[in-house]
Design a protein around this motif. Structure first.
Motif, short mmCIF file in Angstrom:
data_model
loop_
_atom_site.label_atom_id
_atom_site.label_comp_id
_atom_site.label_asym_id
_atom_site.label_seq_id
_atom_site.Cartn_x
_atom_site.Cartn_y
_atom_site.Cartn_z
N MET A 222 0.83 -1.21 0.00
CA MET A 222 0.00 0.00 0.00
C MET A 222 0.86 1.26 0.00
O MET A 222 0.53 2.26 -0.64
N LYS A 223 1.98 1.20 0.70
CA LYS A 223 2.90 2.34 0.74
C LYS A 223 3.48 2.61 -0.66
O LYS A 223 3.56 3.76 -1.10
N GLU A 224 3.87 1.54 -1.35
CA GLU A 224 4.42 1.69 -2.69
C GLU A 224 3.37 2.26 -3.65
O GLU A 224 3.69 3.10 -4.50
N GLU A 225 2.14 1.77 -3.50
CA GLU A 225 1.07 2.27 -4.37
C GLU A 225 0.83 3.76 -4.12
O GLU A 225 0.60 4.53 -5.05
N MET A 226 0.88 4.16 -2.85
CA MET A 226 0.66 5.55 -2.50
C MET A 226 1.78 6.43 -3.05
O MET A 226 1.54 7.50 -3.60
N ILE A 227 3.02 5.95 -2.91
CA ILE A 227 4.16 6.71 -3.44
C ILE A 227 4.06 6.85 -4.96
O ILE A 227 4.35 7.91 -5.52
N GLY A 228 3.62 5.77 -5.61
CA GLY A 228 3.46 5.81 -7.06
C GLY A 228 2.44 6.86 -7.48
O GLY A 228 2.66 7.60 -8.45
N LYS A 229 1.33 6.94 -6.73
CA LYS A 229 0.31 7.93 -7.06
C LYS A 229 0.82 9.35 -6.80
O LYS A 229 0.53 10.28 -7.57
N LEU A 230 1.60 9.51 -5.72
CA LEU A 230 2.16 10.83 -5.44
C LEU A 230 3.14 11.26 -6.53
O LEU A 230 3.22 12.44 -6.90
N LYS A 231 3.91 10.29 -7.04
CA LYS A 231 4.85 10.60 -8.12
C LYS A 231 4.10 11.06 -9.37
O LYS A 231 4.52 11.99 -10.06
N GLU A 232 3.01 10.38 -9.66
CA GLU A 232 2.22 10.76 -10.83
C GLU A 232 1.69 12.19 -10.69
O GLU A 232 1.73 12.98 -11.63
N MET A 233 1.22 12.51 -9.48
CA MET A 233 0.72 13.86 -9.24
C MET A 233 1.85 14.88 -9.34
O MET A 233 1.70 15.96 -9.93
N GLY A 234 3.01 14.51 -8.76
CA GLY A 234 4.16 15.41 -8.82
C GLY A 234 4.63 15.66 -10.22
O GLY A 234 4.95 16.79 -10.61
N ASN A 235 4.71 14.62 -11.02
CA ASN A 235 5.16 14.75 -12.41
C ASN A 235 4.20 15.60 -13.23
O ASN A 235 4.61 16.33 -14.14
N SER A 236 2.90 15.49 -12.92
CA SER A 236 1.92 16.29 -13.68
C SER A 236 2.12 17.78 -13.41
O SER A 236 1.88 18.61 -14.29
N VAL A 237 2.59 18.13 -12.21
CA VAL A 237 2.84 19.53 -11.87
C VAL A 237 4.22 19.98 -12.35
O VAL A 237 4.38 21.01 -13.01
N LEU A 238 5.25 19.17 -12.05
CA LEU A 238 6.62 19.54 -12.39
C LEU A 238 6.87 19.50 -13.89
O LEU A 238 7.78 20.17 -14.41
N GLY A 239 6.08 18.71 -14.60
CA GLY A 239 6.26 18.61 -16.05
C GLY A 239 6.07 19.94 -16.74
O GLY A 239 6.64 20.18 -17.82
#
Length: 265
Positions: A222-239
């Motif tokens: 669950m932690k890995e899944e949460m981190i993965g979702k946070l990365k997706e959100m971060g990349n959408s902003v930082l992109g």
């Protein structure tokens, strides 16, 4: 998926009246591995009210002295009638539960559920019926367990435990349903409650040891899944700025356990 091996969970609890013979060996056998169930109780005696009403030489009547109606006698008779109605309803509830046990023994789980539901409907809401109602909820739970309806199993066990918090069969059945749904933390919590009631219960100890690594594995996943979702959100902003979360490196301090973040091109 690993399942709790709690043989007692597949059996319903016996009728509350000692005078009723067992209708089905499967339905009434207590196959628990050290687990207890709520003790059976006798139905209130039909003679209880009658005995009280005849305790004086006047058959329970109180003379009005000719000045008014025998109100005390009327109230006493009314109380006796109410008590008899409650006893009759409790007897009907026990009969419905016994029929449910027989149907469970025949593998007719849906029909058994209907009989346990009938018992719950007709049982009076009195302290004398608490055990009967808790057993009916627990027996409905094991029927749902047999039918693979684990969410319903958990709900019925919870109702049984609200009436009888020390009902270990209900705890066991709820723990089994939680495990089948991969609710490992909740299943462990139920096993720990059993150990609070019975510290020597080896089955609960074994179950906890078996489920703890599964619970840890699920937490990490669950932690890995949460981190993965946070990365997706971060990349959408930082992109938007030509960057990604990969430009940021986190380093854990072994002494404090805190993290520091550095930017890398």
């Amino acid at each position: 998926m690993v399942l709790i091996q709690a043989e007692e969970s597949s059996e319903v609890d016996p009728p509350t009246s000692r005078s009723e013979p067992s209708r089905s060996a499967n339905a009434n056998r207590d196959a628990s591995d050290g687990f207890e169930t709520a003790s059976d109780t006798d139905l209130p005696s039909d003679d209880d009210g009658a005995g009280n009403s005849n305790s004086n030489n006047n058959g329970g009547a109180i003379s009005s002295g000719g000045d008014g109606p025998p109100q005390a006698h009327s109230d006493h008779a009314l109380n006796d009638d109410e008590e008899k109605l409650k006893q009759k309803a409790l007897a009907q509830a026990n009969d419905a539960k016994s029929e449910g046990n027989k149907l469970f023994g025949d593998g007719l789980y849906e029909e058994a559920i209907s009989n346990y539901d009938l018992a719950l409907q007709v049982a009076p809401d009195t302290p004398s019926s608490v055990e009967l109602r808790s057993i009916c909820y627990s027996n409905r739970a094991v029927c749902f367990l047999k039918l693979g309806k684990y969410e319903e199993t958990i709900k019925e066990c919870t109702k049984a435990l609200e009436l009888n918090p020390t009902y270990m069969k209900a705890l066991t059945r709820r723990g089994e349903a939680h495990e089948k749904l991969e609710h490992y933390e909740e299943a462990i919590a139920d096993m720990k409650k059993i150990l609070e009631l019975d510290p020597s219960n080896d089955q609960a100890k074994r179950t906890i040891r078996r489920l703890q690594p599964l619970a840890e594995e699920k937490r990490e996943k669950m932690k890995e899944e949460m981190i993965g979702k946070l990365k997706e959100m971060g990349n959408s902003v930082l992109g938007r700025f030509g960057m990604s979360v990969d430009n940021f490196k986190t380093v854990k301090d072994p002494n404090t356990g805190s993290y520091s973040i550095s930017f890398q091109r």
